[in-house]
Write a protein that holds these residues in place. Structure first.
Motif, mmCIF file in Angstrom:
data_model
loop_
_atom_site.group_PDB
_atom_site.id
_atom_site.type_symbol
_atom_site.label_atom_id
_atom_site.label_comp_id
_atom_site.label_asym_id
_atom_site.label_seq_id
_atom_site.Cartn_x
_atom_site.Cartn_y
_atom_site.Cartn_z
ATOM 1 N N LEU A 3 -10.771 38.202 18.480
ATOM 2 C CA LEU A 3 -9.442 37.763 18.907
ATOM 3 C C LEU A 3 -9.087 38.379 20.258
ATOM 4 C CD1 LEU A 3 -6.804 36.265 18.309
ATOM 5 C CD2 LEU A 3 -5.998 38.334 17.142
ATOM 6 N N LYS A 4 -9.428 39.647 20.456
ATOM 7 C CA LYS A 4 -9.145 40.292 21.747
ATOM 8 C C LYS A 4 -9.868 39.595 22.882
ATOM 9 C CE LYS A 4 -8.060 44.987 20.137
ATOM 10 N NZ LYS A 4 -8.447 46.418 20.221
ATOM 11 N N GLU A 5 -11.119 39.229 22.640
ATOM 12 C CA GLU A 5 -11.891 38.527 23.663
ATOM 13 C C GLU A 5 -11.317 37.145 23.942
ATOM 14 O OE1 GLU A 5 -16.247 40.597 22.778
ATOM 15 O OE2 GLU A 5 -15.650 38.745 21.756
ATOM 16 N N LEU A 6 -10.902 36.458 22.892
ATOM 17 C CA LEU A 6 -10.289 35.141 23.062
ATOM 18 C C LEU A 6 -9.011 35.249 23.877
ATOM 19 C CD1 LEU A 6 -9.875 32.121 22.468
ATOM 20 C CD2 LEU A 6 -8.834 32.791 20.279
ATOM 21 N N ALA A 7 -8.179 36.218 23.528
ATOM 22 C CA ALA A 7 -6.927 36.395 24.255
ATOM 23 C C ALA A 7 -7.184 36.711 25.720
ATOM 24 C CB ALA A 7 -6.099 37.501 23.605
ATOM 25 N N TYR A 8 -8.232 37.503 25.988
ATOM 26 C CA TYR A 8 -8.555 37.864 27.376
ATOM 27 C C TYR A 8 -9.018 36.630 28.158
ATOM 28 C CZ TYR A 8 -11.003 39.823 31.370
ATOM 29 O OH TYR A 8 -11.430 40.090 32.641
ATOM 30 N N VAL A 9 -9.885 35.820 27.549
ATOM 31 C CA VAL A 9 -10.386 34.613 28.219
ATOM 32 C C VAL A 9 -9.241 33.650 28.483
ATOM 33 C CG1 VAL A 9 -11.835 32.570 27.947
ATOM 34 C CG2 VAL A 9 -12.711 34.812 27.287
ATOM 35 N N ALA A 10 -8.386 33.449 27.456
ATOM 36 C CA ALA A 10 -7.257 32.538 27.624
ATOM 37 C C ALA A 10 -6.303 33.050 28.696
ATOM 38 C CB ALA A 10 -6.528 32.370 26.298
ATOM 39 N N GLN A 11 -6.036 34.354 28.686
ATOM 40 C CA GLN A 11 -5.145 34.934 29.696
ATOM 41 C C GLN A 11 -5.722 34.751 31.098
ATOM 42 O OE1 GLN A 11 -4.855 39.223 29.675
ATOM 43 N NE2 GLN A 11 -2.691 39.174 30.247
ATOM 44 N N SER A 12 -7.020 34.943 31.248
ATOM 45 C CA SER A 12 -7.657 34.804 32.557
ATOM 46 C C SER A 12 -7.560 33.369 33.060
ATOM 47 C CB SER A 12 -9.126 35.230 32.473
ATOM 48 O OG SER A 12 -9.228 36.592 32.112
ATOM 49 N N ARG A 13 -7.798 32.407 32.163
ATOM 50 C CA ARG A 13 -7.728 31.002 32.581
ATOM 51 C C ARG A 13 -6.297 30.624 32.969
ATOM 52 N NH1 ARG A 13 -11.640 26.766 29.428
ATOM 53 N NH2 ARG A 13 -13.541 28.048 29.358
ATOM 54 N N LEU A 14 -5.337 31.085 32.183
ATOM 55 C CA LEU A 14 -3.942 30.790 32.508
ATOM 56 C C LEU A 14 -3.555 31.436 33.827
ATOM 57 C CD1 LEU A 14 -2.301 31.201 28.982
ATOM 58 C CD2 LEU A 14 -2.456 29.074 30.286
ATOM 59 N N GLN A 15 -3.991 32.682 34.016
ATOM 60 C CA GLN A 15 -3.624 33.406 35.223
ATOM 61 C C GLN A 15 -4.177 32.742 36.477
ATOM 62 O OE1 GLN A 15 -1.609 36.599 34.954
ATOM 63 N NE2 GLN A 15 -1.191 35.358 36.776
ATOM 64 N N SER A 16 -5.339 32.085 36.324
ATOM 65 C CA SER A 16 -5.945 31.434 37.485
ATOM 66 C C SER A 16 -5.193 30.177 37.906
ATOM 67 C CB SER A 16 -7.404 31.078 37.173
ATOM 68 O OG SER A 16 -7.473 30.049 36.190
ATOM 69 N N ARG A 17 -4.350 29.654 36.998
ATOM 70 C CA ARG A 17 -3.627 28.421 37.306
ATOM 71 C C ARG A 17 -2.133 28.629 37.507
ATOM 72 N NH1 ARG A 17 -6.193 23.869 35.186
ATOM 73 N NH2 ARG A 17 -4.409 22.715 36.041
ATOM 74 N N LEU A 18 -1.624 29.770 37.088
ATOM 75 C CA LEU A 18 -0.193 30.038 37.201
ATOM 76 C C LEU A 18 0.055 31.109 38.269
ATOM 77 C CD1 LEU A 18 0.689 30.072 33.392
ATOM 78 C CD2 LEU A 18 1.107 28.214 35.025
ATOM 79 N N THR A 19 1.277 31.127 38.796
ATOM 80 C CA THR A 19 1.581 32.016 39.935
ATOM 81 C C THR A 19 2.303 33.288 39.522
ATOM 82 O OG1 THR A 19 3.648 30.809 40.305
ATOM 83 C CG2 THR A 19 1.686 30.050 41.515
ATOM 84 N N PHE A 20 2.418 33.546 38.225
ATOM 85 C CA PHE A 20 3.106 34.740 37.759
ATOM 86 C C PHE A 20 2.245 35.412 36.690
ATOM 87 C CE2 PHE A 20 4.459 31.073 35.354
ATOM 88 C CZ PHE A 20 4.324 31.467 34.037
ATOM 89 N N PRO A 21 2.463 36.703 36.439
ATOM 90 C CA PRO A 21 1.662 37.416 35.431
ATOM 91 C C PRO A 21 1.843 36.815 34.033
ATOM 92 C CG PRO A 21 2.826 38.958 36.846
ATOM 93 C CD PRO A 21 3.393 37.607 37.153
ATOM 94 N N VAL A 22 0.747 36.566 33.375
ATOM 95 C CA VAL A 22 0.779 36.011 32.015
ATOM 96 C C VAL A 22 0.595 37.143 31.016
ATOM 97 C CG1 VAL A 22 -0.303 34.444 30.377
ATOM 98 C CG2 VAL A 22 -0.132 33.808 32.798
#
Length: 410
Positions: A3-22
């Motif tokens: 779950l930690k790895e999934l959350a990290y991957v999802a956070q990284s993908r979101l962060q690459s597309r959004l302009t604010f800290p996720v």
């Protein structure tokens, strides 16, 4: 993937597309929304995340992800981006979820044994029970059945979810039984491993089995640990599986004496004596298990024969009629004859026929023009005693009382 790895991957993908800290917590909230839950806390208490080929429910609720993002104070545009990114991630990783209630149902499904219950006529022979071929890897009795299709061993995320659940609910028998089902495997044989320690030269195949023993032994240890724990916490199906693995009267009696749902057919398969086996076969028959009815009928159990007769099984009807004749019960014999007639058969008509034995016409009605070996098969017609017209009417009435309920189920 954990779950930690999934959350990290999802956070990284979101962060690459959004302009604010996720926030990492937002990722979990959005994943919960994809499953139709209002919050991660609600999801975490009711369901488990899974990946690979788990037969769970899909995480494809894009609109719910966007709606939850707006609740987390994302702008409409950013919410749509977040929904797109997570939907793609869900598809890439084949994410799904399994609810605890569905998991419990799958674990307690009354799956049948891996082989039919042997009856007097088909017990394994001594030769079949022997296994002296050391070129074949020894097998174990465990792992011969599946509780459902929701626990594939190829889902690391599901395993991580189950391990986390055990930390949160260490006394939950379902959580332990689920982990046991995940680790379910046969008991590995230490024979070749021990032989290698003694210096015996092994073939490449044998060496592979010996090398895998330590790994397999650890998996089996985990399987048995969680199975034993689930059984000790009162899960009867876990106790049944434990008895299947360990064998012996003591393990059987533990499952037999516990309250709760259990598979009667599997209990019959591990019963230590014929009396116990017949007890569970009757339970299985009452639950409508065809195999159990068939075994009981072959044993001459009147209740099973009667159930099959009511369903139109002519062999059972003939057996009951024959038993009635042997006990000089003319009315009962005529009752079964009338029931047979309702199903289109006349027990008084012989079905004995001669058939070709071997050759190109093997099994066909015997034709003397072709000659050759023959054998006779079929049933001789029953010789029913004479009874009065009123008695025949009563016998037909009794037969219809049996026949009508069966006919209404068609």
């Amino acid at each position: 993937m954990t779950l930690k790895e999934l959350a990290y991957v999802a956070q990284s993908r979101l962060q690459s597309r959004l302009t604010f800290p996720v926030k990492r917590g937002h990722v979990l909230e959005l994943l919960a929304a994809a499953a139709g839950f209002r919050s991660w806390a609600a999801f975490d208490s009711a369901a488990l995340l899974a990946d690979a080929e788990t037969k769970g429910q899909g995480l494809q609720a894009r609109a719910l992800i966007a709606g939850r993002a707006i609740q987390l104070e994302y702008s409409t545009a950013d919410a749509e981006i977040a929904a797109t990114v997570l939907t793609e991630l869900i598809s890439d990783l084949k994410l799904s979820f399994v609810e605890w209630q569905a998991l419990a149902t799958a674990l307690h499904a009354p799956s049948a044994p891996s082989r039919e219950h042997p009856d007097d006529e088909d017990e394994l022979t001594d030769e079949e029970l022997e296994d002296d071929d050391w070129d074949t890897e020894p097998q174990s009795r465990s792992g011969n059945h599946q509780p459902g299709q929701v626990l594939p061993a190829s889902s690391p995320l599901l395993l991580d979810s189950l391990e986390r659940a055990i930390q949160l609910r260490p006394t939950d028998p379902i959580a332990h039984f689920a982990l046991a089902a995940y680790y379910r495997c046969g008991r590995p044989s230490p024979y070749l491993y021990e032989e290698s320690l003694k210096g015996r030269p092994l073939s490449p195949v044998e060496q592979g089995w010996a090398d895998s023993y330590l790994r397999d032994a650890q998996l089996y240890k985990k399987y048995m640990h969680h199975l034993e724990t689930a059984a000790s916490l009162g899960n009867r199906m876990a106790a049944l599986e434990r008895a299947e693995v360990l064998t012996g009267r003591a393990a059987y009696e533990t499952a037999d004496q516990m309250p709760g749902p259990v598979c009667a057919q599997r209990m019959a398969a591990i019963a230590p004596d014929d009396a116990e086996r017949m007890k569970w076969l009757r339970v299985a028959a009452a639950e409508g298990v065809p195999d159990a009815l068939a075994v009981l009928a072959r044993r001459g159990d009147t209740a099973a024969l009667t159930q099959l007769a009511a369903r139109g099984d002519i062999d059972s009807i003939r057996t009951l009629a024959t038993q009635a004749l042997d006990s000089d019960s003319a009315m009962d014999a005529w009752q079964w004859q009338q029931l047979a007639l309702l199903y289109g058969h006349d027990l008084t008509v012989s079905t004995m026929r001669a058939y070709h034995d071997g050759g190109e016409r093997d099994g066909q009605f015997y034709d003397s023009d072709f000659g050759g070996g023959l054998y006779a098969a079929g049933d001789e017609g029953l010789d029913l005693p004479s009874i009065s017209k009123a008695q025949k009417t009563e016998a037909m009435k009794r037969a219809r009382a049996i026949y009508q309920p069966a006919a209404s189920r068609r």
